[in-house]
Each structure stands twice: as C-alpha cells, then as structure tokens.
Design a protein around this motif. Structure first.
Motif, PDB file in Angstrom:
ATOM      1  N   ALA A 137       5.243  -1.782 -70.071  1.00 12.56           N
ATOM      2  CA  ALA A 137       6.595  -1.341 -69.713  1.00 12.56           C
ATOM      3  C   ALA A 137       7.616  -1.906 -70.693  1.00 12.56           C
ATOM      4  CB  ALA A 137       6.924  -1.781 -68.292  1.00 12.56           C
ATOM      5  N   SER A 138       7.424  -3.146 -71.103  1.00 10.80           N
ATOM      6  CA  SER A 138       8.332  -3.781 -72.061  1.00 10.80           C
ATOM      7  C   SER A 138       8.256  -3.091 -73.419  1.00 10.80           C
ATOM      8  CB  SER A 138       7.986  -5.258 -72.201  1.00 10.80           C
ATOM      9  OG  SER A 138       8.827  -5.903 -73.131  1.00 10.80           O
ATOM     10  N   GLU A 139       7.029  -2.757 -73.827  1.00  8.66           N
ATOM     11  CA  GLU A 139       6.839  -2.083 -75.118  1.00  8.66           C
ATOM     12  C   GLU A 139       7.498  -0.702 -75.140  1.00  8.66           C
ATOM     13  OE1 GLU A 139       2.631  -2.000 -75.510  1.00  8.66           O
ATOM     14  OE2 GLU A 139       2.446  -4.170 -75.863  1.00  8.66           O
ATOM     15  N   PHE A 140       7.497  -0.033 -73.983  1.00  6.94           N
ATOM     16  CA  PHE A 140       8.088   1.300 -73.890  1.00  6.94           C
ATOM     17  C   PHE A 140       9.589   1.259 -73.608  1.00  6.94           C
ATOM     18  CE2 PHE A 140       3.980   3.767 -72.585  1.00  6.94           C
ATOM     19  CZ  PHE A 140       3.433   3.457 -73.830  1.00  6.94           C
ATOM     20  N   GLY A 141      10.139   0.063 -73.458  1.00  3.26           N
ATOM     21  CA  GLY A 141      11.571  -0.067 -73.201  1.00  3.26           C
ATOM     22  C   GLY A 141      11.986   0.458 -71.842  1.00  3.26           C
ATOM     23  N   ILE A 142      11.066   0.407 -70.880  1.00  5.23           N
ATOM     24  CA  ILE A 142      11.337   0.981 -69.563  1.00  5.23           C
ATOM     25  C   ILE A 142      12.446   0.229 -68.825  1.00  5.23           C
ATOM     26  CG2 ILE A 142      10.331   1.241 -67.250  1.00  5.23           C
ATOM     27  CD1 ILE A 142       7.782   2.229 -68.574  1.00  5.23           C
ATOM     28  N   THR A 143      12.357  -1.089 -68.774  1.00 10.96           N
ATOM     29  CA  THR A 143      13.403  -1.834 -68.072  1.00 10.96           C
ATOM     30  C   THR A 143      14.720  -1.816 -68.842  1.00 10.96           C
ATOM     31  OG1 THR A 143      12.570  -3.879 -69.082  1.00 10.96           O
ATOM     32  CG2 THR A 143      11.793  -3.355 -66.871  1.00 10.96           C
ATOM     33  N   GLN A 144      14.611  -1.790 -70.181  1.00 11.11           N
ATOM     34  CA  GLN A 144      15.826  -1.728 -71.000  1.00 11.11           C
ATOM     35  C   GLN A 144      16.599  -0.439 -70.745  1.00 11.11           C
ATOM     36  OE1 GLN A 144      12.798  -2.600 -71.890  1.00 11.11           O
ATOM     37  NE2 GLN A 144      12.728  -3.951 -73.687  1.00 11.11           N
ATOM     38  N   ALA A 145      15.865   0.619 -70.371  1.00 11.46           N
ATOM     39  CA  ALA A 145      16.491   1.915 -70.106  1.00 11.46           C
ATOM     40  C   ALA A 145      17.050   2.016 -68.688  1.00 11.46           C
ATOM     41  CB  ALA A 145      15.491   3.041 -70.351  1.00 11.46           C
ATOM     42  N   GLY A 146      16.822   0.980 -67.885  1.00 11.80           N
ATOM     43  CA  GLY A 146      17.443   0.965 -66.566  1.00 11.80           C
ATOM     44  C   GLY A 146      16.512   1.072 -65.377  1.00 11.80           C
ATOM     45  N   GLN A 147      15.224   1.357 -65.614  1.00 15.89           N
ATOM     46  CA  GLN A 147      14.292   1.399 -64.489  1.00 15.89           C
ATOM     47  C   GLN A 147      13.923  -0.032 -64.087  1.00 15.89           C
ATOM     48  OE1 GLN A 147      11.533   4.338 -66.431  1.00 15.89           O
ATOM     49  NE2 GLN A 147      11.466   5.264 -64.393  1.00 15.89           N
ATOM     50  N   ILE A 148      13.680  -0.209 -62.809  1.00 12.97           N
ATOM     51  CA  ILE A 148      13.363  -1.533 -62.264  1.00 12.97           C
ATOM     52  C   ILE A 148      11.864  -1.663 -62.046  1.00 12.97           C
ATOM     53  CG2 ILE A 148      13.658  -3.069 -60.274  1.00 12.97           C
ATOM     54  CD1 ILE A 148      16.384  -1.708 -59.822  1.00 12.97           C
ATOM     55  N   LEU A 149      11.291  -2.775 -62.486  1.00 12.78           N
ATOM     56  CA  LEU A 149       9.889  -3.075 -62.195  1.00 12.78           C
ATOM     57  C   LEU A 149       9.852  -3.972 -60.964  1.00 12.78           C
ATOM     58  CD1 LEU A 149       8.029  -3.902 -65.538  1.00 12.78           C
ATOM     59  CD2 LEU A 149       7.848  -1.839 -64.144  1.00 12.78           C
ATOM     60  N   ALA A 150       9.107  -3.539 -59.954  1.00 10.21           N
ATOM     61  CA  ALA A 150       8.951  -4.340 -58.744  1.00 10.21           C
ATOM     62  C   ALA A 150       7.499  -4.788 -58.652  1.00 10.21           C
ATOM     63  CB  ALA A 150       9.329  -3.522 -57.511  1.00 10.21           C
ATOM     64  N   GLY A 151       7.270  -6.069 -58.853  1.00 12.33           N
ATOM     65  CA  GLY A 151       5.910  -6.599 -58.758  1.00 12.33           C
ATOM     66  C   GLY A 151       5.601  -6.955 -57.322  1.00 12.33           C
ATOM     67  N   MET A 152       4.492  -6.437 -56.813  1.00 13.48           N
ATOM     68  CA  MET A 152       4.159  -6.701 -55.416  1.00 13.48           C
ATOM     69  C   MET A 152       3.320  -7.962 -55.229  1.00 13.48           C
ATOM     70  SD  MET A 152       5.774  -4.614 -53.620  1.00 13.48           S
ATOM     71  CE  MET A 152       7.024  -3.618 -54.429  1.00 13.48           C
ATOM     72  N   VAL A 153       2.466  -8.270 -56.202  1.00 15.75           N
ATOM     73  CA  VAL A 153       1.681  -9.509 -56.139  1.00 15.75           C
ATOM     74  C   VAL A 153       1.737 -10.154 -57.520  1.00 15.75           C
ATOM     75  CG1 VAL A 153      -0.536 -10.582 -55.623  1.00 15.75           C
ATOM     76  CG2 VAL A 153       0.152  -8.511 -54.393  1.00 15.75           C
ATOM     77  N   VAL A 154       2.644 -11.095 -57.675  1.00 17.58           N
ATOM     78  CA  VAL A 154       2.846 -11.747 -58.964  1.00 17.58           C
ATOM     79  C   VAL A 154       2.675 -13.251 -58.788  1.00 17.58           C
ATOM     80  CG1 VAL A 154       4.435 -12.111 -60.889  1.00 17.58           C
ATOM     81  CG2 VAL A 154       4.467  -9.940 -59.643  1.00 17.58           C
ATOM     82  N   PHE A 155       1.954 -13.860 -59.700  1.00 13.16           N
ATOM     83  CA  PHE A 155       1.708 -15.299 -59.653  1.00 13.16           C
ATOM     84  C   PHE A 155       2.529 -16.015 -60.728  1.00 13.16           C
ATOM     85  CE2 PHE A 155      -2.144 -13.220 -58.098  1.00 13.16           C
ATOM     86  CZ  PHE A 155      -2.375 -13.899 -56.912  1.00 13.16           C
ATOM     87  N   SER A 156       2.766 -17.296 -60.517  1.00 13.21           N
ATOM     88  CA  SER A 156       3.480 -18.071 -61.526  1.00 13.21           C
ATOM     89  C   SER A 156       2.728 -18.078 -62.849  1.00 13.21           C
ATOM     90  CB  SER A 156       3.697 -19.506 -61.033  1.00 13.21           C
ATOM     91  OG  SER A 156       2.482 -20.106 -60.636  1.00 13.21           O
ATOM     92  N   SER A 157       1.394 -18.036 -62.774  1.00 16.79           N
ATOM     93  CA  SER A 157       0.583 -17.986 -63.998  1.00 16.79           C
ATOM     94  C   SER A 157       0.813 -16.682 -64.758  1.00 16.79           C
ATOM     95  CB  SER A 157      -0.903 -18.153 -63.665  1.00 16.79           C
ATOM     96  OG  SER A 157      -1.330 -17.166 -62.742  1.00 16.79           O
ATOM     97  N   ASP A 158       1.104 -15.601 -64.034  1.00 16.51           N
ATOM     98  CA  ASP A 158       1.399 -14.317 -64.680  1.00 16.51           C
ATOM     99  C   ASP A 158       2.695 -14.418 -65.481  1.00 16.51           C
ATOM    100  OD1 ASP A 158      -0.805 -13.203 -63.371  1.00 16.51           O
ATOM    101  OD2 ASP A 158       0.401 -12.501 -61.686  1.00 16.51           O
ATOM    102  N   VAL A 159       3.718 -14.991 -64.861  1.00 20.02           N
ATOM    103  CA  VAL A 159       5.021 -15.115 -65.520  1.00 20.02           C
ATOM    104  C   VAL A 159       4.915 -16.033 -66.730  1.00 20.02           C
ATOM    105  CG1 VAL A 159       7.397 -15.913 -65.234  1.00 20.02           C
ATOM    106  CG2 VAL A 159       6.275 -14.633 -63.391  1.00 20.02           C
ATOM    107  N   ARG A 160       4.150 -17.115 -66.577  1.00 19.60           N
ATOM    108  CA  ARG A 160       3.966 -18.036 -67.696  1.00 19.60           C
ATOM    109  C   ARG A 160       3.238 -17.342 -68.847  1.00 19.60           C
ATOM    110  NH1 ARG A 160       2.341 -21.700 -64.861  1.00 19.60           N
ATOM    111  NH2 ARG A 160       4.209 -22.978 -64.681  1.00 19.60           N
ATOM    112  N   SER A 161       2.247 -16.507 -68.520  1.00 17.13           N
ATOM    113  CA  SER A 161       1.506 -15.766 -69.537  1.00 17.13           C
ATOM    114  C   SER A 161       2.381 -14.746 -70.250  1.00 17.13           C
ATOM    115  CB  SER A 161       0.307 -15.060 -68.882  1.00 17.13           C
ATOM    116  OG  SER A 161      -0.334 -14.195 -69.783  1.00 17.13           O
ATOM    117  N   LEU A 162       3.237 -14.079 -69.488  1.00 14.82           N
ATOM    118  CA  LEU A 162       4.112 -13.055 -70.061  1.00 14.82           C
ATOM    119  C   LEU A 162       5.251 -13.665 -70.877  1.00 14.82           C
ATOM    120  CD1 LEU A 162       4.412 -10.790 -66.909  1.00 14.82           C
ATOM    121  CD2 LEU A 162       3.458 -10.052 -69.106  1.00 14.82           C
TER     122      LEU A 162
END
Length: 404
Positions: A241-266
C-alpha cells in the motif's frame, strides 16, 4: 498401653496420606504443559519461539514446581497445518500425558486441537488464534480464549473509524477460517455503524504478493481498506500500500490484527497513522513495562500482546493448580473461572461462562517518527475500550454453555 497393629497401621496410613495429598493429587507428580505454535511461518516473530520464553517466565515465578511437582514443558511447530497440529496434540495427550496445551495460533489448528482436548478432558489456553467462534459456535468446557478475538478487534477499530465518517470499506481477507471470521465481524460492525462494503477480495495464506489485491482496493474508491489478516500478510500488505501511494492519496488502512513486532518491522515512516485495536501494550502501566523489560533481557526484544497473554494465562493456570493442589482439568478450570485476573496483562479481568477472558482493550495509533522518543515508543493510546464493551455480549452468543 500398646496400640493394636491394625489401629497403628491405620494411623500411619492416615498420616502418610495427609503428608502426600498435594503431590498425589498431581498426576504423575508432574504438571505437563504443551506449547503449540507457528515457529517458522508468518506468526514466528509476533508469537513463535519467544512465546516459550514467556511461558517459562511464568513457570520461573513458581520456582519450576508446585507442591513438589515439577513443571514440564513440550513445544512444537505446527506449521499452521491443522492435521499436523492435531497429530502433535494427540501425541502429547497419549504419550506425554500433557495436562494443558497453550499457544494455539492458527484458528484452523486451534479448532482441531480443542476438539481433541475436550474428548480427552485436557485444558486448552488459546492465546494466538483470533476467531471469535472459539468461544461462540465452538465454545466448550475444556478451553479458554485469552488475548483477543475477531469480534473485539473488529469492533474496536471498525466502529471507531466508521463513526468518524469513513463509511465506505473494502475488505481484504486471508482465505482461511480466521480471515473469514474477521471479514464477517468487520462487515457487521461497519454496517451497524451506517457504513457500507464496496468490495471484497481474499488472498492465499500466507501470501507475499499483494499487488493485484491492493490495486483492486485502490480502484474501488473505498475510503477504508480493512486488512483482515495478521503476521507477515499484514506487513506485506502495508508495504505494498505504501509503494502504491494508497495512504498518501487519502485512503485509510485499518489493521485488524497488528502486533508491535509488525510496526517495528515496517518502521514508523511506513506505519505511521495506522489505527488498530490492541489487547495489551507494554506502556499501559509501570508494572507491564517492568515485566516487558524483563522479557527483553531474556529475548532481546519487547514482547507482543500474545507473549504477555501466554505469560498471564500460564501463570493463572499454575496458580489455580497451586490453590487446588491438583491438576485435575475441571477442578483447575473452575478455580480459574472463580479467580479474577490481576497481573501484568489485565486488571479486574475475569473468565466468562463461554470461556472468554474479558478485559479492557485499547485503540491505538502508530506514532510518527517525530513523536517517537526511542525504538520502543511506537503507539499512542487513543482510548480504552472497557471490558464490558470490548467483547461480544453474551446476549448475542450462540454458545451452548450460556444461560440466556
């Protein structure tokens, strides 16, 4: 006056019985715990091998034994395969005489395993699996669901985002029981809050290529793209989504099951602004932070919410064994249900009649790189979702153990 031989023998037997009651009540004089998890696949980092470290921390709190009975552990990689997972559990029950199985990550593995546990009257502590059906359609007298479920995760995130005026949703879901359950729960929450679903697509589990799925989500025009997956599937989807500029264009990403390790990895640059619901975060209070630092010294990383749940549920189980002096499944289960959960994971929490452990949940937002003070400062808690609002109400339950 000498005691008659028969009376003397009876007295000796009585004294011996009293002195060994606690040890004799524990089968084989050992408390045997099995940890079943994905050790090498998409759930390796957020749960995986480090989950065993969390369990061992709980065991260490009891000195490795209870009333003289040693605490023995087994662990295995189920590779997210239900047949393999159930085979391992069957072997643990038949050959290793395991008393309790914990971990239980993939929903398909969990559903197969809890059936075996019930058939053999052993206890299951579900920590990683997310499907809300585990204490709804598939509730049973031999397992508890500890950390989270799809109803709680979707209700917390989807309701908040929809109520902010973001009414159109596109659902991207993992194509197996967990993803299907999450998709269903998200759809119900969105519609209940006045939103609508403009498109859906399911991806293989696990998946590395999300390009076509994200293009569909982007072209749908939906205001919100719901990621109904977990682990590496979630991080791969967010990166795409980041590579495609999806959030930059205004769409919202809603993560339903996200871990702190995921955020650290990203990294915060990629994940910033992402909102989702968490069952636990190591900065919710000083006690949680102190335990997390202890975990980090052992593993090299801060714990995820499932690591904390594994510690909490194992500790609660062992305390019940200690308090009752037995590892008898139903005796321990009853004691666990009677005892409030007050530890590093939750305060004033409790286990309901359907087996759901009920506790506060938290809506969080990923901080920007500028807001973060160090590598572990990842989230801002937007709001606390009270325990009585966080999970499916019993009035909506189809669990056959619930008295309505």
């Amino acid at each position: 006056m000498l005691m008659k031989p028969t009376l003397m023998m009876a007295a000796l037997v009585s004294v011996f019985s009293l002195s060994t009651t606690a040890a004799a009540a524990v089968s084989d004089n050992e408390i045997r715990i099995g940890y079943l998890a994905d050790m090498s696949g998409p759930y390796r980092d957020p749960i995986g091998p480090k989950g065993m470290d969390a369990i061992q921390m709980a065991i260490d709190d009891f000195g490795g034994e209870i009333n003289g009975a040693k605490i023995i552990t087994f662990s295995a990689d189920d590779r997210n395969n239900a047949d393999l997972g159930s085979s391992i559990v069957r072997g643990w029950i038949d050959q290793d005489k395991v008393d309790m199985v914990t971990g239980l990550i993939a929903s398909s593995v969990t559903l197969a395993s809890i059936k075996l546990l019930e058939e053999n009257n052993k206890l299951g502590l579900v920590n990683g699996a997310v499907s809300s059906s585990i204490t709804n359609q598939h509730c049973g007298p031999n397992h508890f669901h500890w950390v989270y479920d799809t109803w709680a995760m979707s209700n917390g995130t989807a309701s908040a985002i929809t109520q902010e005026g973001n009414k159109s949703w596109f659902l991207l879901s993992a194509d197996y029981s967990f993803g299907h359950a999450l998709e269903k729960d998200v759809e119900q929450v969105v519609k209940a809050n006045g939103g609508n679903i403009v498109g859906k697509v399911r991806h293989p589990f696990p998946s590395t290529d999300f390009a076509s799925f994200m293009l569909q989500a982007q072209s749908s025009g939906a205001k919100v793209i719901s990621l109904n997956n977990a682990g590496t599937d979630t991080t791969n989807a967010i990166r795409t989504a980041s590579e495609f500029g999806i959030t930059q264009a205004g769409q919202i990403l809603a993560g339903m099951v996200v871990f702190s390790s995921d955020v650290r990895s990203l990294g915060l640059e990629t994940a910033q602004g992402l909102q989702f619901t968490k069952a636990w975060y190591y900065d919710i209070n000083p006690e949680a932070r102190a335990w997390a630092e202890r975990f980090k010294k052992i593993t090299g990383t801060m714990p995820t919410m499932v690591h904390a749940g594994l510690y909490s549920s194992t500790r609660h189980y062992l305390q019940a064994v200690k308090d009752t002096g037995t590892d008898d499944t139903q005796t321990v289960r009853k004691k666990m249900m009677e005892t409030p959960v007050n530890d590093i994971f939750a305060k004033n929490a409790y286990i309901r009649e359907d087996g759901r452990m009920v506790h506060d949940m938290y809506l969080v937002r990923v901080k920007t790189p500028q807001e973060s003070t160090d590598e572990d400062d990842l989230f801002e808690i937007v709001r606390t979702i009270p325990a009585d609002k966080a999970f499916r109400p019993l009035s909506e339950s189809v669990c056959n153990m619930v008295n309505k």
